[in-house]
Design a protein around this motif. Structure first.
Motif, PDB file in Angstrom:
ATOM      1  N   ALA A 270       0.856  -1.185   0.000  1.00 24.30           N
ATOM      2  CA  ALA A 270       0.000   0.000   0.000  1.00 24.30           C
ATOM      3  C   ALA A 270       0.890   1.232   0.000  1.00 24.30           C
ATOM      4  O   ALA A 270       1.534   1.536   1.005  1.00 24.30           O
ATOM      5  CB  ALA A 270      -0.898  -0.014   1.220  1.00 24.30           C
ATOM      6  N   VAL A 271       0.940   1.908  -1.162  1.00 21.14           N
ATOM      7  CA  VAL A 271       1.798   3.084  -1.301  1.00 21.14           C
ATOM      8  C   VAL A 271       0.902   4.260  -1.694  1.00 21.14           C
ATOM      9  O   VAL A 271       0.045   4.118  -2.569  1.00 21.14           O
ATOM     10  CB  VAL A 271       2.866   2.845  -2.401  1.00 21.14           C
ATOM     11  CG1 VAL A 271       3.770   4.057  -2.545  1.00 21.14           C
ATOM     12  CG2 VAL A 271       3.680   1.603  -2.074  1.00 21.14           C
ATOM     13  N   THR A 272       1.092   5.394  -1.055  1.00 26.76           N
ATOM     14  CA  THR A 272       0.250   6.554  -1.377  1.00 26.76           C
ATOM     15  C   THR A 272       0.646   7.116  -2.737  1.00 26.76           C
ATOM     16  O   THR A 272       1.704   6.769  -3.281  1.00 26.76           O
ATOM     17  CB  THR A 272       0.411   7.675  -0.330  1.00 26.76           C
ATOM     18  OG1 THR A 272       1.771   8.125  -0.369  1.00 26.76           O
ATOM     19  CG2 THR A 272       0.082   7.196   1.063  1.00 26.76           C
ATOM     20  N   LEU A 273      -0.194   8.005  -3.267  1.00 24.82           N
ATOM     21  CA  LEU A 273       0.082   8.602  -4.581  1.00 24.82           C
ATOM     22  C   LEU A 273       1.419   9.336  -4.577  1.00 24.82           C
ATOM     23  O   LEU A 273       2.080   9.435  -5.607  1.00 24.82           O
ATOM     24  CB  LEU A 273      -1.042   9.568  -4.966  1.00 24.82           C
ATOM     25  CG  LEU A 273      -2.402   8.905  -5.231  1.00 24.82           C
ATOM     26  CD1 LEU A 273      -3.495   9.957  -5.390  1.00 24.82           C
ATOM     27  CD2 LEU A 273      -2.329   8.014  -6.464  1.00 24.82           C
ATOM     28  N   ASP A 274       1.805   9.855  -3.399  1.00 21.42           N
ATOM     29  CA  ASP A 274       3.098  10.542  -3.361  1.00 21.42           C
ATOM     30  C   ASP A 274       4.227   9.649  -2.831  1.00 21.42           C
ATOM     31  O   ASP A 274       5.235  10.115  -2.316  1.00 21.42           O
ATOM     32  CB  ASP A 274       3.020  11.888  -2.615  1.00 21.42           C
ATOM     33  CG  ASP A 274       2.315  11.785  -1.277  1.00 21.42           C
ATOM     34  OD1 ASP A 274       1.815  10.673  -0.952  1.00 21.42           O
ATOM     35  OD2 ASP A 274       2.256  12.785  -0.556  1.00 21.42           O
ATOM     36  N   GLY A 275       4.025   8.345  -2.982  1.00 17.46           N
ATOM     37  CA  GLY A 275       5.140   7.410  -2.799  1.00 17.46           C
ATOM     38  C   GLY A 275       5.487   7.007  -1.375  1.00 17.46           C
ATOM     39  O   GLY A 275       6.572   6.486  -1.119  1.00 17.46           O
ATOM     40  N   GLU A 511     -12.779   6.008   4.772  1.00 17.34           N
ATOM     41  CA  GLU A 511     -13.009   7.448   4.586  1.00 17.34           C
ATOM     42  C   GLU A 511     -12.117   8.304   5.486  1.00 17.34           C
ATOM     43  O   GLU A 511     -11.969   9.501   5.269  1.00 17.34           O
ATOM     44  CB  GLU A 511     -14.490   7.799   4.762  1.00 17.34           C
ATOM     45  CG  GLU A 511     -15.067   7.595   6.161  1.00 17.34           C
ATOM     46  CD  GLU A 511     -15.587   6.175   6.442  1.00 17.34           C
ATOM     47  OE1 GLU A 511     -15.056   5.202   5.853  1.00 17.34           O
ATOM     48  OE2 GLU A 511     -16.507   6.045   7.279  1.00 17.34           O
ATOM     49  N   HIS A 512     -11.505   7.692   6.512  1.00 20.73           N
ATOM     50  CA  HIS A 512     -10.656   8.490   7.401  1.00 20.73           C
ATOM     51  C   HIS A 512      -9.166   8.225   7.229  1.00 20.73           C
ATOM     52  O   HIS A 512      -8.339   8.804   7.918  1.00 20.73           O
ATOM     53  CB  HIS A 512     -11.050   8.228   8.866  1.00 20.73           C
ATOM     54  CG  HIS A 512     -12.456   8.604   9.145  1.00 20.73           C
ATOM     55  ND1 HIS A 512     -12.922   9.880   8.969  1.00 20.73           N
ATOM     56  CD2 HIS A 512     -13.516   7.861   9.552  1.00 20.73           C
ATOM     57  CE1 HIS A 512     -14.214   9.915   9.261  1.00 20.73           C
ATOM     58  NE2 HIS A 512     -14.598   8.706   9.612  1.00 20.73           N
ATOM     59  N   ALA A 537      -7.713   2.422  -0.126  1.00 20.39           N
ATOM     60  CA  ALA A 537      -7.881   3.819   0.301  1.00 20.39           C
ATOM     61  C   ALA A 537      -6.526   4.512   0.391  1.00 20.39           C
ATOM     62  O   ALA A 537      -6.373   5.674  -0.002  1.00 20.39           O
ATOM     63  CB  ALA A 537      -8.603   3.870   1.641  1.00 20.39           C
ATOM     64  N   ILE A 538      -5.526   3.785   0.880  1.00 19.38           N
ATOM     65  CA  ILE A 538      -4.173   4.359   0.986  1.00 19.38           C
ATOM     66  C   ILE A 538      -3.643   4.730  -0.398  1.00 19.38           C
ATOM     67  O   ILE A 538      -3.085   5.801  -0.616  1.00 19.38           O
ATOM     68  CB  ILE A 538      -3.211   3.362   1.675  1.00 19.38           C
ATOM     69  CG1 ILE A 538      -3.624   3.170   3.133  1.00 19.38           C
ATOM     70  CG2 ILE A 538      -1.766   3.822   1.556  1.00 19.38           C
ATOM     71  CD1 ILE A 538      -2.940   2.014   3.833  1.00 19.38           C
ATOM     72  N   ARG A 539      -3.879   3.815  -1.349  1.00 17.89           N
ATOM     73  CA  ARG A 539      -3.353   4.038  -2.711  1.00 17.89           C
ATOM     74  C   ARG A 539      -3.996   5.245  -3.379  1.00 17.89           C
ATOM     75  O   ARG A 539      -3.474   5.757  -4.355  1.00 17.89           O
ATOM     76  CB  ARG A 539      -3.583   2.785  -3.562  1.00 17.89           C
ATOM     77  CG  ARG A 539      -2.778   1.604  -3.069  1.00 17.89           C
ATOM     78  CD  ARG A 539      -2.975   0.384  -3.966  1.00 17.89           C
ATOM     79  NE  ARG A 539      -2.339  -0.775  -3.363  1.00 17.89           N
ATOM     80  CZ  ARG A 539      -2.959  -1.886  -3.036  1.00 17.89           C
ATOM     81  NH1 ARG A 539      -4.250  -2.009  -3.252  1.00 17.89           N
ATOM     82  NH2 ARG A 539      -2.298  -2.885  -2.482  1.00 17.89           N
ATOM     83  N   ASN A 540      -5.141   5.655  -2.872  1.00 15.07           N
ATOM     84  CA  ASN A 540      -5.837   6.788  -3.487  1.00 15.07           C
ATOM     85  C   ASN A 540      -5.582   8.112  -2.808  1.00 15.07           C
ATOM     86  O   ASN A 540      -6.222   9.100  -3.118  1.00 15.07           O
ATOM     87  CB  ASN A 540      -7.343   6.521  -3.502  1.00 15.07           C
ATOM     88  CG  ASN A 540      -7.688   5.482  -4.534  1.00 15.07           C
ATOM     89  OD1 ASN A 540      -7.081   5.448  -5.599  1.00 15.07           O
ATOM     90  ND2 ASN A 540      -8.622   4.608  -4.215  1.00 15.07           N
ATOM     91  N   CYS A 541      -4.694   8.144  -1.819  1.00 14.87           N
ATOM     92  CA  CYS A 541      -4.483   9.459  -1.204  1.00 14.87           C
ATOM     93  C   CYS A 541      -3.013   9.865  -1.229  1.00 14.87           C
ATOM     94  O   CYS A 541      -2.122   9.031  -1.362  1.00 14.87           O
ATOM     95  CB  CYS A 541      -5.052   9.514   0.211  1.00 14.87           C
ATOM     96  SG  CYS A 541      -4.386   8.353   1.340  1.00 14.87           S
TER      97      CYS A 541
END
Ligand code: PEP
Ligand code: MG
Length: 546
Positions: A270-275, A511-512, A537-541
């Motif tokens: 699980a990686v966020t959009l900013d890596g 959602e949180h 959700a993590i991957r989308n933020c």
């Protein structure tokens, strides 16, 4: 009133999310109102008392069998319910009152059961606390069981309910849940039942959508009509029109698609959009939980709740027994990091082998680490067991209900000599942050630990001054409210380099997730079924850029 045959919508509180549709099945309470007691002649008293004893003994056996079945098929915590039913049934006061009813009023054993249990149940139900109200449900459950045994009924009413129906009931009793486990129920609607009740635990565990707190449910909802239950939004459409059905099916399909996607991707990181890489780990209590968690892509265990190994025992487990239990529960996570939380029980969940003091405010009394420090041998056994596991697992120790830095120091004072004695390295130690005092003293606490884990369930209860088990203050219990996020941010500001995780229910609410990450949380520990959607959700933020 609604026009006959026209669609109508009712609303309730969601105690288990999801969408479900089916034909309504109204489940009436078996015991019903008290009917005329059956009188018996003097010379039949002994016979009735003997029947009572016979039925009580039979049910005690049934309850043991039931507990075993529930433990295997549903949930360890729920199986405990039946252990406590057995204790309640054999309560000397209750047994005495039953006998007295037969002797004094010259009524049959079944009449005595109805009258006495109704009195006890009422006593509990008139009390304010949710805990007492749940006890009222337990009393009713036992009375139905005893009454049925006396009149020779062996079929549970829920054994007959149709597959795929929407079950409508005033409340759901613990033993109902066992019968539901065999059936594919689409959804459950209840008049009463808090999100902390046994029924709620069960339906969530089974993934059955459920709404509760629907006033006059039994009077308003007809049997045998189509119901579309949206337990995400908290509403039910009865006798829907074609158009409403189509919209609902669309919703179901969209949700299913999102879930399929999440499952497909669950094994990946699980990686966020900013890596930024976020760790998603699991909360477990049984071997089934751990297996499920690994299938769903958990990177380890973030919270192993060991209470089950202790509750309902007359003697505490030995180190060897505890090691065996932990090895079994955690087997599927072998080689990964597992975080073992030390025993978190207290006055509200008494252990039979410890001196029990009734406390007027158990949640503020000697629970968690406070209780363990009073019984160092109990704590030493747990520490030894964890150290023995350290050969096969990357174990960490999590300390529950910390309020003072001294709580941690005291644990370390016991742990370090044991590490030397057993020739093992010192495992990483973490403090649960679940009291406002701990959150506000994170700097002092951080000096003694390797990581912090927010138990947001208790942190919310103590911050909002709202009992997590009490439905009547549910409005005040908001784990996603500003005060909670403020405490999380504050800890991050005070100890910016300390690894922070959340293992309360809040971590599992997609959602949180974004907000949690901006508070510096880098590990989320959630129930096994939630892992895929939390990872999505993590991957989308993104944390640092919008
Ligand atoms: C919590 O309090 O958030 C927590 C994770 O612990 P428990 O729910 O077992 O009290
Ligand atoms: Mg807690």
């Amino acid at each position: 009133m609604h026009h006959k045959d026209s669609p109508f919508v009712i609303y309730g509180t969601s105690i288990s999310p999801g969408l479900g549709q089916g034909i309504t099945h109204v489940h009436q309470d078996l015991l019903g109102p008290i009917d005329v007691p059956v009188d018996i002649p003097h010379n039949q008293v002994e016979q009735e008392l003997a029947r009572l004893d016979f039925a009580t003994a039979g049910i005690s056996n049934d309850l043991v069998t039931l507990a075993t079945r529930v433990e295997k098929e549903i949930d360890l915590r729920l199986s405990e319910v039946f252990g406590s039913h057995q204790l309640m049934l054999n309560d000397p006061l209750l047994q005495q009152e039953l006998r007295q009813e037969v002797i004094d009023n010259l009524v049959s054993a079944s009449s005595a059961v109805k009258a006495v249990f109704l009195r006890w149940e009422r006593r509990f139900l008139t009390l304010e606390s949710q805990f007492a109200r749940d006890k009222g449900d337990d009393m009713r459950d036992i009375s139905i069981r005893l009454h049925n045994a006396l009149v020779g009924v062996t079929v549970h009413p829920l054994e007959e309910i149709p597959q795929g129906c929407v079950l409508i009931a005033s409340r759901l009793l613990p033993s109902d849940t066992v019968f539901l486990s065999d059936r594919a129920i689409s959804a459950v609607l209840l008049e009463y039942g808090s999100s902390g009740s046994h029924a709620a635990l069960f339906v969530r565990q089974m993934g059955v959508p459920c709404l509760s707190g629907i006033p006059d449910l039994m009077k308003t909802v007809p049997a045998d009509v189509l119901a579309l239950v949206d337990a995400d939004a908290g509403n039910v459409t009865l006798r829907p029109e074609k158009r409403q059905q189509a919209i609902f099916h669309q919703k179901v399909e969209t949700k299913a698609q999102a879930y399929r996607l999440a499952i497909e991707n669950a094994r990946g990181p699980a990686v966020t959009l900013d890596g930024i890489k976020i760790s998603v780990v699991a909360n477990v209590g049984s071997d089934h939980d751990t297996q499920q968690a690994m299938i769903n892509g958990a990177e380890g265990v973030g919270l192993y709740r060991m209470e089950q190994a202790y509750l309902g025992r007359t003697e505490p487990p030995s180190t060897a027994e505890l090691v065996a239990e932990m090895t079994q529960v955690l087997a599927a996570a072998k080689g990964r990091s597992v975080c073992v939380r030390l025993l978190d029980v207290g006055a509200d969940k008494p252990l039979p082998f410890l001196a029990f003091f009734a406390e007027s405010n158990p949640a503020l009394g000697r629970r968690g680490i406070r209780l363990l420090l009073e019984y160092p041998e109990l704590l030493r056994t747990q520490l030894r067991a964890v150290l023995e596991l350290s050969g096969e697992f990357d174990v960490r120790i999590l300390i529950p209900m910390v309020t003072l830095p001294e709580d941690i120091v005291a644990v370390k004072d016991l742990l370090l000599p044991l590490c030397c004695e057993m020739h093992v390295g010192v495992p990483k130690i973490g403090a649960m942050i679940e009291t406002p005092a701990a959150a506000l003293s994170s700097k002092a606490i951080a000096r003694h630990v390797d990581f912090l884990s927010f138990g947001t369930n208790d942190l919310t209860q103590y911050t909002c001054a709202a009992d997590r088990e009490n439905a009547s203050v549910e409005r005040y219990f908001n784990d996603a409210s500003d005060p909670i996020f403020r405490l999380l941010s504050l800890v991050h500001e005070d100890v910016p380099h300390m690894p922070l995780s959340v293992c309360g229910e809040l971590a599992g609410r997609p959602e949180h997730v974004a907000k949690l990450l901006t508070c510096g949380i880098r590990t989320l520990s959630v129930a096994a079924p939630l892992i895929p959607i939390v990872k999505e959700a993590i991957r989308n933020c993104s944390i640092y850029s919008d």
